[in-house]
Every structure is written in structure tokens, then in C-alpha cells.
Design an enzyme around this catalytic site. Sequence first.
Site, PDB file in Angstrom:
ATOM      1  N   PHE A   6       0.865  -1.185   0.000  1.00  0.00           N
ATOM      2  CA  PHE A   6       0.000   0.000   0.000  1.00  0.00           C
ATOM      3  C   PHE A   6       0.896   1.226   0.000  1.00  0.00           C
ATOM      4  O   PHE A   6       1.776   1.369   0.851  1.00  0.00           O
ATOM      5  CB  PHE A   6      -0.909   0.027   1.235  1.00  0.00           C
ATOM      6  N   ASP A  34       9.165   2.762   0.956  1.00  0.00           N
ATOM      7  CA  ASP A  34       7.997   3.462   1.482  1.00  0.00           C
ATOM      8  C   ASP A  34       8.004   3.278   3.000  1.00  0.00           C
ATOM      9  O   ASP A  34       7.600   2.237   3.513  1.00  0.00           O
ATOM     10  CB  ASP A  34       6.719   2.886   0.859  1.00  0.00           C
ATOM     11  N   LYS A  86       3.048  10.212   8.061  1.00  0.00           N
ATOM     12  CA  LYS A  86       2.406   9.729   9.286  1.00  0.00           C
ATOM     13  C   LYS A  86       3.076  10.297  10.545  1.00  0.00           C
ATOM     14  O   LYS A  86       2.829  11.436  10.899  1.00  0.00           O
ATOM     15  CB  LYS A  86       2.352   8.206   9.292  1.00  0.00           C
TER      16      LYS A  86
END
Length: 400
Positions: free
Chosen positions: A136, A221, A250
Site C-alpha cells: 500500500f 515506502d 504519518k
Amino acid sequence: MKVTRATFDDVMVPNYNPAKMIPVKGEGSRVWDQEGKEYIDFAGGIAVNCLGHCHPAMVNALTEQGNKLWHLSNVFTNEPAIRLAKKLTDATFADRVYFANSGAEANEAALKLARRWALDKHGAEKNQIIAFTKGFHGRTFFTVTVGGQPAYSDGFGPKPGAIEHVDYNDLAALEAQMSEKTCAVMMEPLQGEGGVISPDAEFVKGVRELCDKYNALLIFDEVQTGFGRTGSLYAYQQLGVTPDILASAKSLGGGFPIGAMLTTAAIAEHLKPGTHGSTYGGNPLACAVAEAVFDVVHTDEVLAGVKAREELFKSKLNEINERYGIFQDIRGKGLLLGAELTEEYAGKARDFLNAGADEGVMVLVAGPNVVRFTPSLIIPEADVLEGLARFEKAIAKIVG
């Protein structure tokens, strides 16, 4: 104006289906809803609230910067952005930083940079991007196509091309796909949304070697794994492998929206003025808050504390499992943890999330079979124990 959960359905696009309760206040690892009910937060805004809610360092940074300068276009630079970039480059492999607003945007920049680097250095034929199933990488059309979950990318028309997927931890499959046409391999150093799947050490090293062999860039990522989440500033620092490009978000802002792409000077030079940009990227408010978060997280005390909390979580989850036998695996690293349900409870992860909320603890899922825990990196031990006690009550209700 009185706001209720029903108001959401009246005014919001229905792409989310949020819980019935509405949180209104947070402090540390605890949250209160409109009715005053208290919850222990093991979700952390999906691995975002790395210092919990309303940490004094963040509140002070936001207040101080809010009285100075809120926004400038990128026709100008600003002090908080430069200071944050300097701290990130000093602490990592990177020489250069690009700021964005989110993980998806950081990954979008990484992918565009890889394609532009390949075009400039090797020509138009070198355009293949390889990523991994169950990965993702965000919700822009480019990143969601690179993410290996068709359920998220199907149904929006023709997808960006020259993107291939292979299974995570399958080095032979990756090698079979790679060639001189490969410009980049994109991977999470621990798959979060895909089920909290850790990579084999030899797999990660093999991916780096294949990228070197075919002169392709390795993109990590680290949107979810980065900024202390696994017990080091970035997960690559525990794997013995250095990427060429890294995406961060995040926890980077601890709850304030910010993303960053980190890379080397030689690769960065291929994003010349005009090739990519962001109106809000590098915003002084966001960078001031992220700098305050960095100063707290990038300490031996906090990073060692993450590893200690990992052990506490795993030991207590194993004790719960000895009593109820509902987990077939408890896995992950640092405070990105997953408990995979047994076949008897397969597909019911969200039932455990909902039951937990009823008992006053907020957890996540990672697919239909995995309960995920991504709390504050500095959550007090007492809150871990109390939160897991509440979660055990939820389990007892489902099992009983």
C-alpha cells in the site's frame, strides 16, 4: 451547531464509514468522546500520533510558529523547513529532502523522480516499476496502482502503465521480472496495510543487489514504518540495506499533515525547477511541528522505549492468547504490531475492533484477519496494561 454522527451522513461523501462515537478531546494515549467516555488509543490515527495527543512539545511549537508565519508559496523558503531538512539529512543516508502534505504525495514524488531519473540517465525505455502484492503506497492514481491491491485501484479507468507486481518475500519472482527496463523497485520494509508482514533479511538484501545489478533505484515506502515506529528513526537502519529514495509521513508530523521524500544529491538533481511541486509542501507550521516531533523521537530514550514496549505488548498478547486461543500469529516490529486471527475467527478482525471500542480501547485492522496496534511511541506502561485488559474483555465477549 450540534454535531452528531448522523450529521456526517448528511454532509460528507460516503467513502468512509466512521464509528458511531465522535472523539472530541485527547491527552497522551487517552481520548474522550462527546459523551465523556474514555478510550485508550492503540490506533494512534493509523501510526500517526507518535507522541500521543496534545504533547506539550508539539503544542508549544504550533503556538510559537502560529504567532510568526503560517504559509508562504515556494517562491520563498522558510526557516522551519530548512531546519527540519537539515536534521533529516544529518540523521539518514539522504542529502536532499522534498516536503509534501501526505504519504501518498511523498510516494508520488518518489515515483516521479525515479521515472525522471531513468529518462534522463538511460532513456525512455527504462520505465518499469516493480512493487509487491498486498503493498500500500497511497491513494493517488499512480501510488494506488503501484500498491499491490487491485480492490483499491480498479474501477477508475485506464491505469498508469509499466507497473508490475510480485509476491513479497519472493526474491526469485522479483528476479524473473527485472531487466534493464526496470527503473525502480518500490517496497515497504514491513508491510502495514497488507497484514503487518516483515521481510526476510535475505530478501531485503537480495532486492538491493538486484537493483544494483539492473541499475534500478530502490524506493523504501517508510510512511508507516518511519520516524521511530520500529525502534530506529527509519526501518532501513535496522535492515543493513540503504534505499536510494525514501518516503516518510504519518509519524513525521505527529498528527500535523506533512510528508517528505528523502534522496541523494545525485538523484535529486533530476527534479529541476518546474518538474514537481506542492502548494503547501514545506509549510512553516507543519515543519515547525515536525521539527519538535523529531527532537523528541530521535533520542536513545524514546527509540529504546519503543523496543521495550514491543516486548510488553507481545508478551501480554501471548498471555491473552494462552487463555483464548484466537491468534495464530503475533508479529511486527516496534510499535507496528499485528495479531492474526485463527481460522475459526477468520474475516472477523473488524468485530474485534468494534468490540474493543465498546470496552474503551481503540485498535485497528490490517485486512480482514489481522488486528493491528500502532499506539504512541511513548505510551505509558500503565496504559498498555489497561488497554490490553479492556481488549481482553472485548475478546471474552466475542469468544464467550
